[in-house]
Scaffold this active site. Sequence first.
Site, mmCIF file in Angstrom:
data_model
loop_
_atom_site.group_PDB
_atom_site.id
_atom_site.type_symbol
_atom_site.label_atom_id
_atom_site.label_comp_id
_atom_site.label_asym_id
_atom_site.label_seq_id
_atom_site.Cartn_x
_atom_site.Cartn_y
_atom_site.Cartn_z
ATOM 1 N N CYS A 192 -13.354 23.605 9.729
ATOM 2 C CA CYS A 192 -14.440 22.635 9.543
ATOM 3 C C CYS A 192 -15.588 23.304 8.792
ATOM 4 O O CYS A 192 -15.562 24.503 8.511
ATOM 5 C CB CYS A 192 -14.925 22.080 10.875
ATOM 6 S SG CYS A 192 -15.894 23.247 11.852
ATOM 7 N N ASP B 98 -30.476 21.262 -31.292
ATOM 8 C CA ASP B 98 -30.583 22.086 -32.488
ATOM 9 C C ASP B 98 -30.053 21.220 -33.636
ATOM 10 O O ASP B 98 -29.316 20.262 -33.399
ATOM 11 C CB ASP B 98 -29.736 23.345 -32.298
ATOM 12 C CG ASP B 98 -29.631 24.156 -33.571
ATOM 13 O OD1 ASP B 98 -30.671 24.427 -34.183
ATOM 14 O OD2 ASP B 98 -28.499 24.499 -33.953
ATOM 15 N N ASP C 31 -29.778 30.101 -30.533
ATOM 16 C CA ASP C 31 -30.026 29.073 -29.523
ATOM 17 C C ASP C 31 -29.914 29.627 -28.101
ATOM 18 O O ASP C 31 -30.338 28.969 -27.149
ATOM 19 C CB ASP C 31 -29.022 27.918 -29.671
ATOM 20 C CG ASP C 31 -29.189 27.167 -30.979
ATOM 21 O OD1 ASP C 31 -30.342 27.037 -31.425
ATOM 22 O OD2 ASP C 31 -28.176 26.733 -31.557
ATOM 23 N N ASP D 287 -25.671 25.563 -30.633
ATOM 24 C CA ASP D 287 -24.396 26.237 -30.887
ATOM 25 C C ASP D 287 -24.525 27.643 -31.457
ATOM 26 O O ASP D 287 -23.543 28.356 -31.573
ATOM 27 C CB ASP D 287 -23.535 25.402 -31.848
ATOM 28 C CG ASP D 287 -24.019 25.510 -33.292
ATOM 29 O OD1 ASP D 287 -25.258 25.576 -33.492
ATOM 30 O OD2 ASP D 287 -23.185 25.537 -34.205
ATOM 31 N N CYS E 177 -17.200 26.449 10.203
ATOM 32 C CA CYS E 177 -16.486 27.708 9.914
ATOM 33 C C CYS E 177 -16.990 28.286 8.596
ATOM 34 O O CYS E 177 -17.317 29.474 8.492
ATOM 35 C CB CYS E 177 -14.980 27.466 9.820
ATOM 36 S SG CYS E 177 -14.234 26.749 11.289
#
Length: 756
Positions: free
Chosen positions: A19, A445, A648, A644, A22
Amino acid sequence: MEQAQQLERSTLKIADMTCASCAQRVESALDNTEGVIDATVNFAAEKATVEFNPAQVSDYDLKQIVEDTGYEVVEEEKTEVEEQDEDQQKIAKARSKMLWSWGLTIPIILWMIPEMFLGIAWPTETVYHLGMIALATPILLLVGRKTYYTAYKAISHGSANMDVLIAMGTGAAFITGPASFFTPLADYAGVAGMIMTFHLTGRYIETKAKGRASQAIKKLLELGAKTATVVREGEEVEVPVDEVQVGDIMVIKPGEKVPTDGEIIEGESAIDESMATGESMPVKKTVGDEVIGATINQRGLIKVKATKVGKDTFLSQVIKMVEEAQGTKVPIQEFADRVTSIFVPTVLIIAAVTFGLWLLFPETLREVTTWAAAYLPWVNPNLGLITGAIFATIAVLVIACPCALGLATPTALMVGTGMGAENGVLIRKGEAIQTLKEVHTIVFDKTGTITEGHPAVTDLVPSEGFSEAELLQLAASVEAGSEHPLGEAIVRRAQEDDLTIDDISGFEAITGKGVQAQVGDSQVFVGSRRLMDEQDIDVSPVEDRMKTLEEEAKTAMLIGVDNQLAGIIAVADPLKEDSKQAIAELRDLGLETAMITGDNERTAKAIAQEVGIDHVVAEVLPDGKVDEIMKLQDEFGTVAMVGDGINDAPALTQANVGIAIGTGTDIAIESSDVTLVRGNLSSVITAIKLSRATFRKIKQNLFWAFIYNTIAIPVAILGLLHPIIAEAAMATSSISVVTNANLLRRVDVQPRYLEK
């Protein structure tokens, strides 16, 4: 900084967690260990993800800590297929226990009906009581023995979990059977067997549902090719895909899967990359193009040189990323964790108080049961003093359910991250799921994100005394030393025009302004107005032409020779196919959009106007992007950044959510929270929709888990809940939470403009 570089991450497979309590106990033990920076235990996935300093604590120490709390670490390395088989075995075992327990429980139910509704203990009261004990005993001690074992382990390690509650509830109920021969107690031995059966039924459905929650990873594992045809010593040989090595030449026929990541060295084809990108249309590939393992070669025969194998392949990295995301936590889970950590001890106290209340105030509570008996057929106001106290106490013990709280968030997170992987959206951190749905502004960008990132020369405007060829030759000679996409476009155009690219010396890239180098006897500058101004080169004669070009969304680069203006070269980077549609749909979703670029303001505004972006920040140097993100955060609140390039990366880290285009650089991807496998912006919409849908499921799950316990426990205290109904409701609560998480699969997260 040095310490951060030394940190390691380890994933432990943990057995015997039954459960959320735990999981919370294991997590707390790991978190409180010196040298452990962060520990997250995912109950649904049965895994612990631990970030630690190996100089202070080792993998062996982590294993010992888990075992000291009463749980087992599964150490042996298993193949992907073996892990799937193990999951199936767990489901089969849980199903077997459920069926055996029902086989013994159905006779109990049939035998109890006359006694419950007619007061007839058939054939005699003694035989009836002995029969209840005889049928319940194997359910509890054989089929359900694991529950008592884990309860004992928990108690022996000074903790309490769900199994402790079930063990105490069924134990107390069962004892009333033998005790009824000696005292005027009602016999609940049969009820104990039924409680255990409902418990085991809940365990089975929960195990099956948890398997479905991690289904996306299993699907990805199944996608990989099992064999590969490779060229060895001039001959084509079929080998297991595990034996393919970097540099091997693989022969892939139409209809076959690409065995591993590689580069086409011969032939051309159309490749179905839907497993990686979610894109249904095949992608044309030819010599020099990269292919992804597990994608499907649809047309021609191709030869592919293996570039990545094993754990380095795209598919393996996707699986790793999804598993890491599932090992993280969503901030909203923190409150549920705090409740879970004290839940079982609190329930034990409430159960003791309940027993005491029934002994101290029996008449008051009997008034409640007398009133309720008119509406609830299972309520019996005529129970004896001790029997009534036991009845209510057992109901409290078995109704309380920390499992639903513990499963609420991780199951939804598992389904959501899996769906993301299927749709080309890789969520690296669970926190991004919550943060992304709170985003107010998405910052893009320009180059390679909104545009294709493959610019081309569109205009050559030489000044007096220079020809177009001379202008292009000078600029290309300088830009040959640059890696900027605009510079590459100029070099490419010069090569297409068969111009000679001269040797240069003293090349220097001037950040955010341009480049310079010595070409023959002349110092040549290629870049912005700012660069020309610094070199005292007058650009006023071409201002009008510059303005016109920039208003056409072209980047106009000035070329200076010594202290003289040689002319303008205009470069345009075409918009990505879906940029306009994607940004329009993002605005429909209620999001503000912004663009940060190093390009000049007129060009930036022209592109922003064309695609429908709200805010433009132009002429920003790479190291200024972080400051601009911070300004936007101050102005708008939560900000996501989509980029990308290498420049960046800092901005992606600064943004509340960093989204990297998967076709970009590894550095940008590593700096992001979300990676878009596809290069277009439709995946940004998918990420936003997925975030909102997943978080809705998390909130629904937490609401039902909390409301269930909030209502059910007081009802049980008042003696209005039969222990069997309590256990059935407890099991149902966990099942409903996991089922609700799986319903997330029905949500459409695709952009509207891609729907047919």
